[in-house]
Structure formats: structure tokens, C-alpha cells
Design an enzyme around this catalytic site. Structure first.
Site, short mmCIF file in Angstrom:
data_model
loop_
_atom_site.label_atom_id
_atom_site.label_comp_id
_atom_site.label_asym_id
_atom_site.label_seq_id
_atom_site.Cartn_x
_atom_site.Cartn_y
_atom_site.Cartn_z
N ILE B 93 0.83 -1.25 0.09
CA ILE B 93 -0.03 -0.20 0.14
C ILE B 93 0.83 1.16 0.00
O ILE B 93 1.81 1.56 0.83
CB ILE B 93 -0.91 0.15 1.18
CG1 ILE B 93 -1.75 -1.25 1.43
CG2 ILE B 93 -2.08 1.38 1.19
CD1 ILE B 93 -2.32 -1.45 2.84
N CYS B 94 0.89 2.12 -0.95
CA CYS B 94 1.23 3.24 -0.98
C CYS B 94 0.64 4.31 -0.20
O CYS B 94 -0.40 5.14 -0.66
CB CYS B 94 1.49 3.81 -2.32
SG CYS B 94 2.38 5.43 -2.73
N LEU B 95 0.97 4.31 1.12
CA LEU B 95 0.37 5.35 2.13
C LEU B 95 1.40 6.03 2.98
O LEU B 95 2.14 5.27 3.74
CB LEU B 95 -0.60 4.58 2.74
CG LEU B 95 -1.62 5.46 4.05
CD1 LEU B 95 -2.55 6.27 2.99
CD2 LEU B 95 -2.42 4.34 4.70
#
Lengths: 341, 154
Positions: B93-95
Site C-alpha cells: 500500500i502506498c500510504l
């Protein structure tokens, strides 16, 4: 590239039948620089182009994890180690192995070279095979070592985000003891999620957010922001020059002999005292290199001052949190808290 | 029971809190987490009225002993990885709060809420543009990825 470095010197090559290893040059008495035996053979002057294969296509067996399933070596596309590793390995061995069935790892070879197996050669040997400069820990051996380096580099990326709070600023962080009425409010520290209790040492950041001192300190060593509102604790602009000058003057002219502050010209001045500063005003935090730290410690002991060498500050040492900075900052170990009695 | 380390104590508190008052659509596998406080499985349901309505996802949280100073490693696992511009098909997840913007005041609950919110605000189900390359080349641990956060809209 290794090729370039090697080709510049048109040296003779020899092969030691005892060590099963090739090398350049020999001692005047034609002995092997590794084992000092005379059972060596001068190799036919190889065609210059032959050095091109010295970029380890034949060393792969020794460097990479060798699977002995003998596929046809030249044709199959194997997962060769990266070129840099090849060159390094080549330089380390000072020559190339023959595929004689010996399966020594580079590391074994190296240890052997460093040990008694190489009597009295050392720096006198022209074209000495490999001289270990500096600490062995600074070197990388084999694919796993390279992995470790890459991981470490990536680990530094991982620590991206806001910069840490400088140590002197951290030491100057105001602390207070919780009073009953504050603790009675039933608020909790948002780092450890424990309720604040009367008598605990807490730190109030500029944004008024409150944390256990032992909870906020490890975080600020990583990132100088408030965990709750992200407000930076770092000054937006450099501190005014005159403040610094005054501090310097005080510290260098004060005539208390052998105090820490007068003895550290190359070090940053101690944090200027702030009005709200800690209840122990006589604490100076000094970053020092090991030699200096040791000398200073000796000196302070001689003068009767109380010196503790600690990971960070004596206040947080019992917090139980892991030392968040130990892996990233080697100099931490030399931080000193000096308490004058 | 052995004395808990500070990070375990905090995780224990979080687990109790998350089991007692979970955000809507979020459930933690309490049995598993209490057996191993450093590895949690969190079930998440797509919020009704969003593109993910009716879908079920599984999140995995891994904690180090430096938690909460060190962010948890959070990935989607299982056979339903949400199709979302910030979620790679391998579950990464790109968070930003999972790396650069992590703070010890954040928690499993706040991370879950952020992910629910990230999914819910999605306008079009699609994979990140660099999905196939990333999935082929990335480290197993998404925290080793140098993420480049550039899109706040989804």
C-alpha cells in the site's frame, strides 16, 4: 574496472601448486607469496585478451552460491553476481582461481592470507595480493555481504521523514513533574497509552502537547516533530548569532578550571539556558569522540566531578524503550552527561 | 505471564481497544494477535455505497519491538487485494503514514481508518500505473520501498 587496473601492468603470472592459486609477481627467490613454498610455475604469457575473462566468468563458481549441478558452464545464463562484486572479488584475490575443484570461499581465502599462511611477505611483496586496509568489518564478502550493504542503504531510506532533534536541543527539552491535579484529569500519554500519574516526569512541547519524557525522547531522536500535531521542534531559521557568540564567550572565558565547557573548542556550545529549562541546571551534554570522551572522563574523575557515560540522558535510561538511535548513530555511545557535584 | 516490553504493552492496549470498539467494517483476529502481539490480521469490509461495497479484504500488520516509534508493516494479504490506484497487486500500500508520515500517536485503529478512507474515496478501480514493474522488483517489505507520495486525492 579491474581489467583496466590490471592491464596497465604487464606483469608475469605464476601459479602455486600448493595453494592452487594464481598470482602476479613473486618474491625475488621465486616463492609463493601466500605459502612461501617454491612449488610455483610461471604461466605462459597469456594473450592480453585473456584478461577479459578475468572479469570472473570463471570465478563465479567460487563467489556465488555454487550449485554443483554442472550445467554447461558457458552457455547457461546463470544469475551472475553483479559486476562490481566480481571486480571486488578479483581484486581481493589478486588473481584468479583455476577451476581445480577447490571450493574455498573468498572469505576463507582471505582469512588464510591474513593468517600465518603468508609468512613475512606483507608490504615487501611487489603486487601483494590483497592488503586489508582498515577494519575487516568494513569489507563486503560474497553475495550476502552485498545484500547486507544494500539493506543498510535501504534502511537509511527507511529513516526518511523529518530529521531528528539535535542532541543538545533534546537535552534542553523542558521537563516537569506531574502534579496531582493534572494527573487527575485522566489523560494518557499518546506514545505509551498509559495514563499520566502524579510524580511522573513529563515533557511539554512548544505546542503544549504532553508526553512522558521517556516516551518522547526516543521519538525526537528519530524525528523532531510532535507526534500529535506534527509541529516541528526545529527552529525555522538559525538562532541569532549574538546569542551564540555570548555563549561561546562565556564558555571560553569562565575561569572554572577543568570544566567541560572550557575544554571543548571544536564542539558545539552547550545549549543556552532557557528560563523554563530543566530543574538540574548543571547538566552539560557533550558529543565527543571516544578519545576525547575517555580523556575527559579521566580528567573529570580527577577533579571530583561526577561523570556518566550513557546512551542518552540519565533521565530516560530506565524507560525500557529500545534505544531507537543505536543503529543509526554510532556516536551516541560517546554522549556524556556531566553532573557537577 | 512474562513481563511485557513497552511496545508489547502498548500493542496489548491497542488490541483491547480495537476488539472493544472497532471502527465500522473492521475486525481484528484477537486470538491470533494475542498469541503473537507482533503479527495481527485485520479483516476489512468495503464500505457500503463505495466501489468496494460487499468486498472483503484482509490486512496484515507486522510490528517490530521499536513500535510505536517504528511504523508497522501493513499489507493486504489473501486472494482479494483491492484494486486501487495506491494498492499494488502484491498487497503493498502506498500510504504516507505507513512510512514518512508515521507518528507514534497513530495506531492500528487510525491506520485502518486511513485505509478505509483511502478505499472509500476511490473513483475508479484500477491498479497503480507501475504495478507490474513494482511487483516484479520490490522488496518483500513495503517499508523498504522509497515511496513517492504525490497524489492526495484518492
Amino acid at each position: 574496472m579491474a581489467d583496466a587496473m590490471v592491464e596497465r601492468r604487464p606483469t608475469l603470472r605464476f601459479f602455486c601448486h600448493r595453494c592452487d592459486i594464481e598470482f602476479e609477481d613473486v618474491l625475488q627467490d621465486y616463492t609463493c607469496p601466500y605459502c612461501a613454498s617454491g612449488f610455483i610455475e610461471q604461466l605462459e604469457s597469456e594473450a592480453d585478451g585473456d584478461f577479459d575473462d578475468a572479469d570472473m566468468s570463471n570465478l563465479d563458481d567460487d563467489v556465488s552460491t555454487s550449485d554443483d549441478t554442472d550445467e554447461t558452464q558457458n552457455s547457461t545464463q546463470r544469475q551472475a553476481p553483479p559486476p562490481m562484486l566480481n571486480d571486488l572479488a578479483f581484486l581481493m584475490t589478486g588473481g584468479r582461481y583455476r577451476n581445480t575443484g577447490r571450493r574455498d570461499t573468498i572469505l576463507e581465502q582471505l582469512l588464510w592470507m591474513m593468517g600465518a599462511g603468508r609468512p613475512g611477505t606483507g608490504a615487501t611483496t611487489a603486487g601483494a595480493p590483497f592488503v586489508l586496509v582498515g577494519a575487516p568489518g568494513d569489507y563486503v564478502f560474497g553475495g550476502e555481504g552485498l545484500d547486507a550493504v544494500v539493506t543498510q542503504l535501504l534502511g537509511q531510506l527507511e529513516n526518511s521523514g523529518p530529521p531528528p532533534l539535535p542532541r543538545d536541543q533534546l537535552a534542553a527539552l523542558p521537563q516537569e513533574i506531574l502534579t496531582e491535579d493534572h494527573a487527575a484529569k485522566g489523560t494518557a500519554c499518546s506514545v505509551c497509552w498509559e495514563n499520566f500519574e502524579t510524580g511522573e516526569t513529563v515533557s511539554r512541547l512548544e505546542c503544549e502537547h504532553l508526553f512522558h519524557s521517556s516516551c518522547i525522547s526516543p521519538w525526537l531522536q528519530l524525528h523532531a516533530t510532535c507526534p500529535i500535531c506534527r509541529r516541528s521542534l526545529l527552529p525555522a531559521d538559525p538562532p541569532p548569532a549574538d546569542t551564540e557568540a555570548i555563549t561561546n564567550t562565556t564558555s571560553t572565558t569562565t575561569d572554572t578550571t577543568a570544566t567541560a565547557t572550557t575544554q571543548q573548542p571544536p564542539l558545539p556550545p552547550t545549549q543556552p539556558p532557557t528560563s523554563t529549562a530543566s530543574s538540574t541546571p548543571s547538566i552539560a551534554s557533550i558529543n565527543a569522540r571516544s578519545g576525547f570522551a575517555a580523556a575527559l572522563q579521566q580528567m573529570m574523575q580527577a577533579t571530583g566531578a561526577h561523570v556518566t557515560l550513557s546512551g542518552f540522558d540519565s533521565g530516560s535510561s530506565g524507560s525500557g524503550w529500545p534505544d531507537t538511535s543505536s543503529s543509526s548513530l554510532g556516536s551516541d555511545r560517546y554522549n556524556m552527561d556531566i553532573d557537577y557535584d | 505471564m512474562a513481563a511485557l516490553s513497552p511496545s508489547e504493552r502498548r500493542l496489548q492496549k491497542e488490541l483491547m481497544s480495537l476488539m472493544k470498539e472497532p471502527p465500522p467494517g473492521v475486525t481484528v483476529d484477537g486470538d491470533q494477535a494475542s498469541q503473537n502481539l507482533t503479527l495481527w490480521t485485520v479483516h476489512m469490509e468495503g464500505v457500503p455505497g463505495t466501489l468496494y461495497e460487499g468486498e472483503k479484504f484482509v490486512l496484515q500488520f507486522k510490528f517490530t519491538n521499536k513500535y510505536p516509534f517504528d511504523s508497522p508493516e501493513v499489507t493486504f494479504i489473501g486472494n482479494n487485494i483491492p484494486v486501487h490506484p495506491h494498492v499494488y497487486s502484491n498487497g503493498h500500500i502506498c500510504l504516507s503514514i505507513l512510512t514518512d508520515d508515521w507518528s507514534p500517536a497513530l495506531s492500528v485503529q487510525s491506520v485502518c481508518l486511513s485505509i478505509v478512507s483511502m478505499l472509500s474515496s476511490c473513483k475508479e478501480k484500477r491498479r497503480p500505473p507501475d504495478n507490474s514493474f513494482y511487483v516484479k522488483t520490490c522488496n518483500k517489505n513495503p517499508k523498504k520501498t522509497k515511496w513517492w507520495y504525490h497524489d492526495d486525492s484518492v
